[in-house]
Design a protein around this motif. Structure first.
Motif, PDB file in Angstrom:
ATOM      1  N   TYR A 100       0.838  -1.201   0.000  1.00 21.92           N
ATOM      2  CA  TYR A 100       0.000   0.000   0.000  1.00 21.92           C
ATOM      3  C   TYR A 100       0.876   1.256   0.000  1.00 21.92           C
ATOM      4  CZ  TYR A 100      -3.537  -3.412   1.075  1.00 21.92           C
ATOM      5  OH  TYR A 100      -4.361  -4.497   1.008  1.00 21.92           O
ATOM      6  N   PRO A 101       0.557   2.231  -0.844  1.00 19.29           N
ATOM      7  CA  PRO A 101       1.395   3.424  -0.943  1.00 19.29           C
ATOM      8  C   PRO A 101       1.273   4.389   0.240  1.00 19.29           C
ATOM      9  CG  PRO A 101      -0.476   3.619  -2.415  1.00 19.29           C
ATOM     10  CD  PRO A 101      -0.531   2.235  -1.819  1.00 19.29           C
ATOM     11  N   ASP A 102       0.242   4.213   1.067  1.00 15.92           N
ATOM     12  CA  ASP A 102       0.121   5.078   2.229  1.00 15.92           C
ATOM     13  C   ASP A 102      -0.434   4.300   3.424  1.00 15.92           C
ATOM     14  OD1 ASP A 102      -2.326   6.743   0.269  1.00 15.92           O
ATOM     15  OD2 ASP A 102      -2.694   5.046   1.569  1.00 15.92           O
ATOM     16  N   ILE A 112       3.882   6.329   2.395  1.00 14.68           N
ATOM     17  CA  ILE A 112       4.769   5.426   3.123  1.00 14.68           C
ATOM     18  C   ILE A 112       6.134   6.050   3.411  1.00 14.68           C
ATOM     19  CG2 ILE A 112       5.608   4.174   1.089  1.00 14.68           C
ATOM     20  CD1 ILE A 112       4.745   2.542   4.407  1.00 14.68           C
ATOM     21  N   ALA A 113       6.682   6.810   2.475  1.00 11.93           N
ATOM     22  CA  ALA A 113       7.991   7.434   2.675  1.00 11.93           C
ATOM     23  C   ALA A 113       7.971   8.439   3.822  1.00 11.93           C
ATOM     24  CB  ALA A 113       8.458   8.106   1.394  1.00 11.93           C
ATOM     25  N   LEU A 119       6.009   7.143  12.305  1.00 17.82           N
ATOM     26  CA  LEU A 119       5.949   5.861  13.015  1.00 17.82           C
ATOM     27  C   LEU A 119       7.104   5.721  13.999  1.00 17.82           C
ATOM     28  CD1 LEU A 119       5.009   3.525  10.037  1.00 17.82           C
ATOM     29  CD2 LEU A 119       3.538   4.102  11.979  1.00 17.82           C
ATOM     30  N   GLU A 120       8.272   6.144  13.573  1.00 18.57           N
ATOM     31  CA  GLU A 120       9.460   6.055  14.424  1.00 18.57           C
ATOM     32  C   GLU A 120       9.279   6.868  15.709  1.00 18.57           C
ATOM     33  OE1 GLU A 120      13.537   7.644  13.207  1.00 18.57           O
ATOM     34  OE2 GLU A 120      13.647   5.496  12.746  1.00 18.57           O
ATOM     35  N   GLY A 129      13.579   1.911   7.048  1.00 21.30           N
ATOM     36  CA  GLY A 129      13.017   2.382   5.795  1.00 21.30           C
ATOM     37  C   GLY A 129      11.793   1.578   5.431  1.00 21.30           C
ATOM     38  N   ALA A 130      11.234   1.908   4.285  1.00 21.06           N
ATOM     39  CA  ALA A 130      10.024   1.238   3.829  1.00 21.06           C
ATOM     40  C   ALA A 130      10.152   0.922   2.346  1.00 21.06           C
ATOM     41  CB  ALA A 130       8.809   2.108   4.083  1.00 21.06           C
ATOM     42  N   VAL A 131       9.609  -0.219   1.974  1.00 16.11           N
ATOM     43  CA  VAL A 131       9.598  -0.646   0.581  1.00 16.11           C
ATOM     44  C   VAL A 131       8.147  -0.804   0.154  1.00 16.11           C
ATOM     45  CG1 VAL A 131      10.191  -2.515  -1.013  1.00 16.11           C
ATOM     46  CG2 VAL A 131      11.797  -1.865   0.798  1.00 16.11           C
TER      47      VAL A 131
END
Length: 152
Positions: A100-102, A112-113, A119-120, A129-131
Motif C-alpha cells: 500500500y502506498p500510504d 509510506i515514505a 511511526l518512528e 526504511g520502507a519498501v
C-alpha cells in the motif's frame, strides 16, 4: 547470527522476502516467521530481534488459530505490532514492506515514505526504511538490500 522476524501473511511475498534475507545474510541468518498480528505480538513480547521485516496489513490470527480463515484482515495490523513493541518498552530495527502506498496515521493518510518518521517517533522504534512491494518486481530485491545495508 542475525535474528530476524519476518511478519508476513501472504505465502508468495513471504517466500520472496525470505529468499532476499537468506541471500543477504547467508549462514548468519536466524529467521523466524509470524503470519498474523497475534503471532507477531506473541513473538515480540518474548524475544528481541536484530531486525523485524514488517508487513502493515495482516490478519488478526494465524489460519486455524481462532477461526478457519485467520480472522479479519487489519489494514493497521503492523501498527498494532509497533504499539505492542512500545508497550513492552522495546526498540527494534524495522523495515516496512507493504503493498500500500500510504498508511492511515491519526486519522489521515500518509505516504509510506513520510510515514517512516511519524511511526518512528510515535512508537519509539528504529524504522530503517520502507519498501513499496510490487509482486515479482525486480526492484524489490535492490530496495530491500539497500535497506539491509543500513542495518549493519
Amino acid at each position: 547470527m542475525v535474528k530476524v522476524l519476518l511478519i508476513e501473511d501472504e505465502p508468495h511475498k513471504r517466500d520472496e522476502l525470505s529468499g532476499h534475507l537468506m541471500r543477504y545474510f547467508g549462514s548468519r541468518l536466524e529467521l523466524e516467521i509470524a503470519d498474523s498480528v497475534k503471532s507477531a505480538i506473541d513473538r515480540v513480547a518474548l524475544n528481541d530481534y536484530g531486525l523485524i521485516v514488517l508487513d502493515m496489513a495482516l490478519p488478526t490470527f494465524s489460519i486455524g488459530e481462532a477461526s478457519s480463515d485467520g480472522g479479519l484482515d487489519q489494514a493497521l495490523g503492523g501498527v498494532e505490532i509497533l504499539r505492542s513493541l512500545r508497550a513492552h518498552n522495546k526498540s527494534q530495527r524495522i523495515i516496512i514492506v507493504t503493498q500500500y502506498p500510504d498508511i492511515l496515521l491519526s486519522g489521515r493518510r500518509v505516504k509510506i515514505a513520510k510515514a517512516q518518521l511519524a511511526l518512528e517517533k510515535k512508537y519509539r522504534q528504529k524504522i530503517i526504511g520502507a519498501v513499496l512491494y510490487k509482486y515479482r518486481s525486480p526492484t524489490n530485491r535492490s530496495k530491500i538490500e539497500t535497506l539491509l545495508r543500513r542495518v549493519h
